[in-house]
Design a protein around this motif. Structure first.
Motif, mmCIF file in Angstrom:
data_model
loop_
_atom_site.group_PDB
_atom_site.id
_atom_site.type_symbol
_atom_site.label_atom_id
_atom_site.label_comp_id
_atom_site.label_asym_id
_atom_site.label_seq_id
_atom_site.Cartn_x
_atom_site.Cartn_y
_atom_site.Cartn_z
ATOM 1 N N ILE A 177 6.558 4.939 11.609
ATOM 2 C CA ILE A 177 5.894 6.131 11.096
ATOM 3 C C ILE A 177 4.545 6.171 11.784
ATOM 4 O O ILE A 177 3.692 5.310 11.546
ATOM 5 C CB ILE A 177 5.740 6.055 9.562
ATOM 6 C CG1 ILE A 177 7.116 5.931 8.913
ATOM 7 C CG2 ILE A 177 4.975 7.266 9.041
ATOM 8 C CD1 ILE A 177 7.082 5.448 7.490
ATOM 9 N N PRO B 80 13.602 -1.466 7.386
ATOM 10 C CA PRO B 80 12.250 -0.912 7.468
ATOM 11 C C PRO B 80 11.468 -1.356 8.706
ATOM 12 O O PRO B 80 10.653 -0.595 9.223
ATOM 13 C CB PRO B 80 11.583 -1.408 6.180
ATOM 14 C CG PRO B 80 12.712 -1.558 5.222
ATOM 15 C CD PRO B 80 13.866 -2.057 6.067
ATOM 16 N N GLU C 260 5.969 1.189 -1.454
ATOM 17 C CA GLU C 260 7.182 1.861 -1.939
ATOM 18 C C GLU C 260 8.389 0.939 -1.839
ATOM 19 O O GLU C 260 9.215 0.882 -2.750
ATOM 20 C CB GLU C 260 7.439 3.130 -1.129
ATOM 21 C CG GLU C 260 6.438 4.224 -1.369
ATOM 22 C CD GLU C 260 6.652 5.417 -0.452
ATOM 23 O OE1 GLU C 260 7.791 5.621 0.025
ATOM 24 O OE2 GLU C 260 5.679 6.154 -0.217
ATOM 25 N N ILE C 261 8.504 0.233 -0.731
ATOM 26 C CA ILE C 261 9.634 -0.684 -0.524
ATOM 27 C C ILE C 261 9.608 -1.785 -1.572
ATOM 28 O O ILE C 261 10.623 -2.122 -2.177
ATOM 29 C CB ILE C 261 9.608 -1.257 0.909
ATOM 30 C CG1 ILE C 261 9.890 -0.137 1.923
ATOM 31 C CG2 ILE C 261 10.626 -2.387 1.063
ATOM 32 C CD1 ILE C 261 9.567 -0.498 3.360
ATOM 33 N N ALA D 126 7.802 0.961 9.313
ATOM 34 C CA ALA D 126 7.879 1.383 7.912
ATOM 35 C C ALA D 126 7.697 0.198 6.971
ATOM 36 O O ALA D 126 7.202 0.366 5.851
ATOM 37 C CB ALA D 126 9.212 2.073 7.646
ATOM 38 N N SER D 127 8.074 -0.983 7.425
ATOM 39 C CA SER D 127 7.889 -2.176 6.591
ATOM 40 C C SER D 127 6.414 -2.385 6.254
ATOM 41 O O SER D 127 6.090 -2.988 5.225
ATOM 42 C CB SER D 127 8.469 -3.410 7.279
ATOM 43 O OG SER D 127 7.895 -3.584 8.559
ATOM 44 N N TYR E 299 12.977 9.943 -3.182
ATOM 45 C CA TYR E 299 11.696 9.564 -3.785
ATOM 46 C C TYR E 299 11.586 10.086 -5.217
ATOM 47 O O TYR E 299 10.673 10.851 -5.536
ATOM 48 C CB TYR E 299 10.534 10.092 -2.935
ATOM 49 C CG TYR E 299 10.598 9.638 -1.507
ATOM 50 C CD1 TYR E 299 10.203 8.349 -1.153
ATOM 51 C CD2 TYR E 299 11.077 10.477 -0.510
ATOM 52 C CE1 TYR E 299 10.279 7.917 0.152
ATOM 53 C CE2 TYR E 299 11.157 10.039 0.805
ATOM 54 C CZ TYR E 299 10.760 8.778 1.132
ATOM 55 O OH TYR E 299 10.831 8.334 2.433
ATOM 56 N N ARG F 208 10.699 -0.493 -5.030
ATOM 57 C CA ARG F 208 12.153 -0.313 -5.141
ATOM 58 C C ARG F 208 12.856 -1.647 -5.336
ATOM 59 O O ARG F 208 13.911 -1.719 -5.957
ATOM 60 C CB ARG F 208 12.716 0.365 -3.894
ATOM 61 C CG ARG F 208 12.561 1.858 -3.913
ATOM 62 C CD ARG F 208 13.406 2.516 -2.856
ATOM 63 N NE ARG F 208 12.993 2.206 -1.509
ATOM 64 C CZ ARG F 208 12.064 2.855 -0.830
ATOM 65 N NH1 ARG F 208 11.420 3.853 -1.374
ATOM 66 N NH2 ARG F 208 11.770 2.496 0.401
ATOM 67 N N ARG G 119 7.732 14.700 4.609
ATOM 68 C CA ARG G 119 8.297 13.571 5.356
ATOM 69 C C ARG G 119 9.658 13.908 5.979
ATOM 70 O O ARG G 119 10.125 13.216 6.870
ATOM 71 C CB ARG G 119 8.495 12.364 4.433
ATOM 72 C CG ARG G 119 7.224 11.760 3.912
ATOM 73 C CD ARG G 119 7.546 10.548 3.056
ATOM 74 N NE ARG G 119 6.351 9.988 2.453
ATOM 75 C CZ ARG G 119 6.351 8.938 1.653
ATOM 76 N NH1 ARG G 119 7.492 8.332 1.354
ATOM 77 N NH2 ARG G 119 5.227 8.487 1.141
ATOM 78 N N ARG H 32 17.594 0.713 -1.062
ATOM 79 C CA ARG H 32 17.739 1.674 -2.145
ATOM 80 C C ARG H 32 18.991 1.340 -2.957
ATOM 81 O O ARG H 32 19.971 0.839 -2.412
ATOM 82 C CB ARG H 32 17.831 3.091 -1.598
ATOM 83 C CG ARG H 32 16.544 3.532 -0.912
ATOM 84 C CD ARG H 32 16.635 4.972 -0.428
ATOM 85 N NE ARG H 32 15.460 5.327 0.329
ATOM 86 C CZ ARG H 32 14.289 5.652 -0.206
ATOM 87 N NH1 ARG H 32 14.142 5.660 -1.507
ATOM 88 N NH2 ARG H 32 13.263 5.964 0.560
ATOM 89 N N ALA I 40 3.945 0.492 6.803
ATOM 90 C CA ALA I 40 3.438 1.790 6.360
ATOM 91 C C ALA I 40 3.901 2.151 4.953
ATOM 92 O O ALA I 40 3.180 2.832 4.219
ATOM 93 C CB ALA I 40 3.861 2.878 7.344
ATOM 94 N N ARG I 41 5.079 1.714 4.562
ATOM 95 C CA ARG I 41 5.628 2.033 3.237
ATOM 96 C C ARG I 41 5.858 0.773 2.406
ATOM 97 O O ARG I 41 6.707 0.734 1.528
ATOM 98 C CB ARG I 41 6.947 2.798 3.385
ATOM 99 C CG ARG I 41 6.863 4.102 4.138
ATOM 100 C CD ARG I 41 6.299 5.218 3.268
ATOM 101 N NE ARG I 41 6.442 6.497 3.951
ATOM 102 C CZ ARG I 41 5.445 7.153 4.524
ATOM 103 N NH1 ARG I 41 4.229 6.645 4.494
ATOM 104 N NH2 ARG I 41 5.654 8.302 5.131
#
Length: 150
Positions: free
Chosen positions: A123, A118, A135-136, A128-129, A34, A139, A44, A82, A131-132
């Motif tokens: 989480i 994701p 961020e995803i 995660a696809s 991150y 990126r 995390r 990433r 929840a995040r």
């Protein structure tokens, strides 16, 4: 997402060295995954040491209990998407931290990074696809994933 496991031969390293490994690796892992977040979200990270009996670990086919090297191995997880150079820095950094904390030659350390979709990681029970998603999407670059970022 950040899960990091160190597989070590039991009793091969002092407790203080393993504690230093867990602390340094956790901080580095969060910062490497991150870099856009300050401070890095260390909360995390989940880091574990799995102690394996010397007679249940062989390096080069020789059990440690009969003279084989107590050569550490780590696995870490990352959400897919990433950049490859970020993942390479993560693996190189974890190798360096492992060698330094345990007082061994880095050539003995092996590591594996496992990328996870994701949608296949949760989480708090939420993929995660979702929840995040922000961020995803960030990126992925400008304009990518606009529909999933909501």
């Amino acid at each position: 997402m950040p899960i990091l496991q160190f597989h070590l031969v039991a009793s091969a390293y002092p407790q203080a060295a393993m504690a230093r490994l867990l602390e340094e690796a956790s901080l580095f892992y969060a910062a490497a995954l991150y870099p856009e977040l300050s401070p890095p979200p260390v909360g995390r990270v989940r880091t574990f040491v799995n102690d394996i009996a010397p007679d249940l670990w062989a390096t080069g086919g020789v059990p440690v209990s009969r003279g084989g090297a107590a050569a550490p191995y780590f696995t870490c997880l990352s959400l897919k998407g990433r950049p490859p150079d970020q993942l390479q820095r993560l693996l190189a950094g974890l190798t360096e931290i492992t060698a330094h904390a345990l007082g061994i030659d880095a050539a003995l350390v092996r590591g594996q990074l496992i990328e996870i979709e994701p949608a296949h990681w949760c989480i708090g029970g939420t993929p995660a696809s979702q929840a995040r998603a922000g961020e995803i999407s960030a990126r992925a670059g400008p304009g990518a994933g606009q529909a999933t970022a909501r």
